[in-house]
Design an enzyme around this catalytic site. Structure first.
Site, mmCIF file in Angstrom:
data_model
loop_
_atom_site.group_PDB
_atom_site.id
_atom_site.type_symbol
_atom_site.label_atom_id
_atom_site.label_comp_id
_atom_site.label_asym_id
_atom_site.label_seq_id
_atom_site.Cartn_x
_atom_site.Cartn_y
_atom_site.Cartn_z
ATOM 1 C CD GLU A 1 12.314 -10.136 -8.692
ATOM 2 O OE1 GLU A 1 11.478 -9.828 -7.840
ATOM 3 O OE2 GLU A 1 13.521 -9.851 -8.570
ATOM 4 C CD GLU B 1 19.670 -10.987 -7.378
ATOM 5 O OE1 GLU B 1 19.023 -11.529 -6.468
ATOM 6 O OE2 GLU B 1 19.293 -9.933 -7.923
ATOM 7 C CE LYS C 1 12.576 -1.568 -5.397
ATOM 8 N NZ LYS C 1 13.527 -2.515 -5.988
ATOM 9 C CE LYS D 1 16.292 -9.540 -9.645
ATOM 10 N NZ LYS D 1 16.737 -9.089 -8.356
ATOM 11 C CB CYS E 1 -0.877 0.028 1.241
ATOM 12 S SG CYS E 1 -1.927 -1.408 1.414
ATOM 13 C CG HIS F 1 23.985 -34.467 -4.718
ATOM 14 N ND1 HIS F 1 24.518 -35.680 -4.333
ATOM 15 C CD2 HIS F 1 25.042 -33.651 -4.914
ATOM 16 C CE1 HIS F 1 25.840 -35.582 -4.280
ATOM 17 N NE2 HIS F 1 26.177 -34.362 -4.630
ATOM 18 N NE ARG G 1 5.035 1.617 -1.140
ATOM 19 C CZ ARG G 1 5.823 1.717 -0.075
ATOM 20 N NH1 ARG G 1 6.883 2.480 -0.128
ATOM 21 N NH2 ARG G 1 5.546 1.089 1.025
ATOM 22 C CD1 TRP H 1 0.044 -5.589 -3.531
ATOM 23 C CD2 TRP H 1 0.016 -6.513 -1.511
ATOM 24 N NE1 TRP H 1 0.609 -6.835 -3.628
ATOM 25 C CE2 TRP H 1 0.604 -7.423 -2.406
ATOM 26 C CE3 TRP H 1 -0.123 -6.893 -0.163
ATOM 27 C CZ2 TRP H 1 1.065 -8.678 -2.009
ATOM 28 C CZ3 TRP H 1 0.337 -8.147 0.220
ATOM 29 C CH2 TRP H 1 0.925 -9.015 -0.700
ATOM 30 C CG ASN I 1 0.158 2.150 3.788
ATOM 31 O OD1 ASN I 1 -0.882 2.179 3.151
ATOM 32 N ND2 ASN I 1 1.310 2.610 3.339
ATOM 33 N N GLY I 2 -0.747 -1.251 6.521
ATOM 34 C CA GLY I 2 -0.406 -2.171 7.610
ATOM 35 C C GLY I 2 -1.571 -3.086 7.942
HETATM 36 O O1 M6R Z 1 13.703 -3.748 0.491
HETATM 37 P P1 M6R Z 1 14.409 -5.051 0.778
HETATM 38 O O2 M6R Z 1 15.781 -5.078 0.215
HETATM 39 O O3 M6R Z 1 14.386 -5.408 2.227
HETATM 40 O O4 M6R Z 1 13.558 -6.130 0.011
HETATM 41 C C1 M6R Z 1 13.857 -7.488 0.126
HETATM 42 C C2 M6R Z 1 13.169 -8.298 -0.952
HETATM 43 O O5 M6R Z 1 11.777 -8.156 -0.844
HETATM 44 C C3 M6R Z 1 13.619 -7.877 -2.357
HETATM 45 O O6 M6R Z 1 14.987 -7.968 -2.512
HETATM 46 C C4 M6R Z 1 12.936 -8.756 -3.421
HETATM 47 O O7 M6R Z 1 13.394 -10.068 -3.334
HETATM 48 C C5 M6R Z 1 13.177 -8.176 -4.821
HETATM 49 N N1 M6R Z 1 11.943 -8.135 -5.559
HETATM 50 C C6 M6R Z 1 14.143 -8.955 -5.617
HETATM 51 O O8 M6R Z 1 14.354 -8.405 -6.878
#
Ligand code: M6R
Length: 609
Positions: free
Chosen positions: A489, A482, A604, A486, A2, A505, A27, A75, A101-102
């Protein structure tokens, strides 16, 4: 997650709020709404499921000129995605609306209580409980400020609330454990509130970060646009403030098709400026403060990409300093009753500094009396304010949901921290050596970025395959993790990151001619990694290798080979290959036509558990 924006001032408030909400789109959200006091002095609300454009369409042809307004991108957590559950929640006849928010953890009990007293709810949300509580207290004869405080005291959980009140044309805001910032533009006599300082960039020239349980009062008075109060009604000084440059425009994508691509290309410049910041600039004091913290062992905790940066940092620190680092994802750490001791250090890595699980893990360490350090991008974020010391990664605003430049800057900030521990200080020779090392990395990444077209060609050849295994050994293993994150997502394809030696394995059972192995190969453990590639090749897997340049052996066993100049980079070489992964994922996603900057289902900043 949110987003909140509120504004009060002479220019059309609705335009300001809509602009702020658009900036918070990154976000992630599923509905949007705005409430304002119209020119005929009515409190009105417009809210629509879906994108902000739906809300804008709804506003077309309406009288939307206002001096004060609040807006929200939702959200969904409690209650489905529909117009009724969207924020603001309002009781126009009472001249009050609010956004939240929350999560209100005791919403069920409050709803039952107020319903039994005859209050009618219009939505299924937990948020509306706060509105109904405020109205309940107004009915009791409390002043709006006291009604908000009384309601706030009753609710449990982490939340931020912003309330618009018609009678006095004022906005109130208060939070506990959720992000909230206020801003002022002294030249135009405007005052703002938001869940994210990015929404106020270029609009407010002074930003305020209130602490938990501080009531923020935004009023139309030219003299006192913004006041802060404690819950007992006394004036509060519990906030941090900083000046902000009004020329700053992080909202522009420039000539790039996506923020993600722009952010990938920003990396060399950001890398170059990091040593300057820590050795000759404002960062030095923070690095000195970090060095003063105890560190018999280091607990590293983070989520997602930041967690993978944590693996890289653990390797740097253990290798150079022989300090044992324990690493755990924040969502597990917080519930595991970890073994902690006061001579240890707890390190938290986060781009936003607002990730709920990371904050909870930090709080847990604080409760144990363990000193906490952050490696964080957002100055003034909750994590930044709550830690004993902070190392800023200086990545600038990262808009793309897929974290790119933040990962590189997190890893490098950890690298500088580790190097300074090792060298025991900031001598000129340490400074020069590290500046040269980072400058070389930046130059090599520049060279890679200039070869974007080659990476796009590889993406064109492989984007239709239905499974990807990113593999690497040693320092390339976190890069494999990583890389897979990427790709999944932003391209919505199945991808896994594996230690190259681990594939046999189990997962090797999945390998056939429809699976791609993106093999990340360094100069260390080269032969062993090549053997692992051979195992996949023998099972008809498609091989994309990213490794040392002009390497005949690697080229021969690969279907697609991308050579990178790794000489001289030492421990930083894996970060170069990570940039190739970023571009590869970007181009695969682009070919598949996904929403690269705002991938489905993702936010985000993950501010709920
Ligand atoms: O804001 P943060 O770095 O704490 O966020 C952590 C994860 O939510 C963030 O890295 C997420 O995995 C990304 N979408 C990856 O690209």
């Amino acid at each position: 997650m949110c987003g909140i924006v509120g504004h009060l001032g002479p220019q059309n408030s609705v335009d300001v709020v809509i602009e702020g909400l658009k900036r918070l789109e990154y976000r992630g959200y599923d509905s949007a709404g705005v409430s304002f006091i119209s020119s005929d002095n009515e409190l009105v609300v417009y809210k629509k499921k879906g994108e902000i454009v739906n809300l804008i369409t709804e506003l077309e042809g309406k009288d939307v000129k206002a001096r004060s307004s609040i807006g929200h991108t939702r959200w969904a957590t409690h209650g489905g995605v529909n117009d009724e559950n969207a924020h603001p929640h309002a009781e126009p006849e009472r001249g009050i609306s609010m956004v939240h928010n929350g999560i209100i953890e005791n919403a069920g009990e409050i709803r039952e209580d107020l319903t039994s007293r005859g209050h009618k709810f219009k939505s299924e949300t937990d948020s509306e409980c706060f509105l109904r509580l405020v109205i309940f207290h107004l009915d009791e004869g409390l002043h709006i400020k006291d009604a908000i405080i009384a309601s706030f005291k009753r609710i449990q959980g982490h939340s931020a609330f912003v309330i618009l009140y018609k009678e006095t044309d004022e906005i109130y805001a208060i939070k506990n454990g959720a992000p909230l910032v206020c801003g002022i533009n002294e030249i135009n006599s405007e005052v703002f509130v938001s869940s994210d300082p990015y929404a106020l960039a270029g609009m407010a020239n002074k930003i305020y970060f209130p602490e938990n349980q501080v009531l923020c009062h935004l009023s139309p008075s030219n003299q006192h646009l913004l006041n802060f109060y404690e819950l007992d009604g006394e004036k509060s000084t519990r906030y941090m403030s900083k000046k902000q440059n009004l020329d700053h425009d992080p909202a522009s994508k420039g000539d790039y098709d996506h923020y993600m691509l722009k952010e990938i290309f920003e990396q060399p410049e950001l890398i170059r400026s990091l040593t300057q910041f820590y050795f000759s600039g404002e960062g030095r004091a923070s690095l000195e403060a970090a060095l003063d913290l105890p560190r018999a062992n280091i607990h590293i905790t983070a989520c997602g990409t930041a967690f993978y940066a944590g693996i890289v940092i653990k390797d740097f620190i253990e290798k150079e300093n022989r300090i044992s680092c324990k690493l755990e994802v924040a969502s597990e750490f917080r519930y595991r009753n970890p073994v902690l001791s006061k001579d240890e250090l707890a390190l938290f890595i986060s781009q936003s500094g607002e990730t709920a699980d990371t904050l909870a893990a930090q709080q847990l360490c604080k409760d144990y009396g363990v000193k906490t350090l952050s490696i964080v991008n957002t100055e003034g974020s909750t994590l930044y304010r709550d830690c004993d010391a902070n190392l800023l990664i200086r990545a600038g605003v990262e808009i793309g949901v897929a974290s790119t430049k933040a990962f590189t800057q997190q890893a490098l900030t950890g690298y500088l921290f580790s190097q300074v521990i090792k060298e025991g200080g900031f001598t000129d020779s340490v400074k020069n050596a590290l500046s040269a090392k980072l400058a070389l990395l930046a130059e090599r990444i520049d060279n890679l970025l200039a070869r974007e077209e080659e990476i796009r060609e590889i993406a064109k050849s492989i984007y239709q395959y239905n499974g990807f295994f990113f593999t690497g050994r040693g320092a390339y293993f976190p890069i494999a993790l990583e890389g897979a994150l990427k790709l999944k997502e932003i391209a919505y394809v199945h991808a896994e990151g594996y230690a190259a030696g681990e594939l046999k394995h189990g997962p090797i059972a999945l390998i056939d001619d429809q699976k791609v192995n993106v093999a990340l190969v360094g100069t260390e453990l080269f032969e062993k990694t090549v053997s692992n590639i051979q195992e996949i090749k023998a099972r008809d897997g498609v091989i994309v290798s990213i490794g040392p340049r002009d390497n005949k052996e690697l080229k021969e066993i690969s279907d697609y080979y991308f050579g990178v100049e790794l000489e001289g980079l030492g421990d930083l070489a894996p970060l170069c290959l990570n940039v190739v992964n970023q571009l590869l994922s970007y181009h695969i996603a682009k070919l598949l036509g996904t929403d690269i900057d705002k991938p489905r289902n993702l936010a985000k900043s993950v501010t709920v558990e």
